[in-house]
Design an enzyme around this catalytic site. Structure first.
Site, PDB file in Angstrom:
ATOM      1  N   PRO A   8       0.829  -1.220   0.000  1.00 22.75           N
ATOM      2  CA  PRO A   8       0.000   0.000   0.000  1.00 22.75           C
ATOM      3  C   PRO A   8       0.857   1.260   0.000  1.00 22.75           C
ATOM      4  O   PRO A   8       2.050   1.212   0.352  1.00 22.75           O
ATOM      5  CB  PRO A   8      -0.783  -0.092   1.318  1.00 22.75           C
ATOM      6  CG  PRO A   8      -0.692  -1.507   1.742  1.00 22.75           C
ATOM      7  CD  PRO A   8       0.627  -2.010   1.223  1.00 22.75           C
ATOM      8  N   TYR A   9       0.220   2.336  -0.412  1.00 22.24           N
ATOM      9  CA  TYR A   9       0.853   3.656  -0.406  1.00 22.24           C
ATOM     10  C   TYR A   9      -0.074   4.600   0.361  1.00 22.24           C
ATOM     11  O   TYR A   9      -1.255   4.707   0.024  1.00 22.24           O
ATOM     12  CB  TYR A   9       1.042   4.141  -1.841  1.00 22.24           C
ATOM     13  CG  TYR A   9       1.495   5.575  -1.945  1.00 22.24           C
ATOM     14  CD1 TYR A   9       2.832   5.916  -1.783  1.00 22.24           C
ATOM     15  CD2 TYR A   9       0.583   6.583  -2.182  1.00 22.24           C
ATOM     16  CE1 TYR A   9       3.248   7.222  -1.869  1.00 22.24           C
ATOM     17  CE2 TYR A   9       0.996   7.905  -2.269  1.00 22.24           C
ATOM     18  CZ  TYR A   9       2.321   8.224  -2.119  1.00 22.24           C
ATOM     19  OH  TYR A   9       2.732   9.532  -2.189  1.00 22.24           O
TER      20      TYR A   9
END
Lengths: 67, 67, 67, 67, 67, 67
Positions: free
Chosen positions: F2-3
């Site tokens: 994820p970012y």
């Protein structure tokens, strides 16, 4: 050359309303900063109400509660 | 560790083309800055032509006009 | 018309390296999707190592530890 | 007033999980910085696995390979 | 609840001009979509001309060439 | 993978507070979605109060008015 990103909830925004957002945001950059509209980019992101939170809860839940 | 976001209009880009964008953007960061490809992230956003504006109007309208 | 955003840590990237990132990212969109380079925008964000995290800790700490 | 954007792959995340991400991210800003939750915005973007790359290839390919 | 991000080159934009961008973008969302201005967020990013590319080269180089 | 991007006003946030934001956001993705922390990226953007608007005016003005 400016880049404008507008994020809104996905709730039936029409192509005409999007066109007005694009026109208005571009004109704003022309009026305030004298930017060239031909290279001004506007990107509109529509976000599902489950995926947008404010006040610690999703917009889906807020709408259901009548907030 | 770099993060690259590529925004393009949603106009039938294939999985193979996306794979080439991911490969090419990652390699660019390796070549220019010596970054580690294993932690380089690339995210491609495809945007409806109604939601992308340039020159104060949507890409949908520009395509219809032949621009 | 594409928009590319490259986020990297702020660690002495030179103007020449940035120019190569801009040139390479633009060419990638030309090569893979046939996009017009004249309206392709590339924005590079340099982020302080205190403000970039991976693996649950900042890059500052990772660099200090030798990771 | 903070704005938090969480990008994840689109792989069956439920509305309940999204609600927990929104609640948790908002609370984090309250706990660490004393921010007002009522004006803290969280936006979750779900990205197709074809459109997310790491290590120079798409998540679709990595999943197929078992990585 | 909308979120608007305006990216421009860092070239001496004044606090008054920024205030006009914030006011104008907020009013646009009120006018077109009836959004609540009290929860409309506008974030302006100023980007160094070395870090902004168009047509495959940085704005710094374009300005130097007189484009 | 994820970012997470956290945008906050630039008002004296310490390296320790940033470390807690990075640790907390990463843990949130582990707890809710079982994501791998080793490839979870967190980027914190600090934005000048002149450049952040809410309610149609900048945070600078709101702070001056005591809001």
């Amino acid at each position: 050359m400016p880049y404008v990103n507008i994020k809104i909830t996905r709730e039936g925004v029409t192509a005409d309303q999007k066109a007005r957002l694009i026109q208005g945001a571009t004109q704003l950059l022309v009026d305030v900063l004298g930017k060239n509209p031909q290279t001004t980019v506007v990107v509109i992101d529509e976000v599902d109400t489950d995926n947008w939170g404010i006040g610690g809860e999703s917009v889906t839940l807020r709408r259901a509660r009548g907030s």
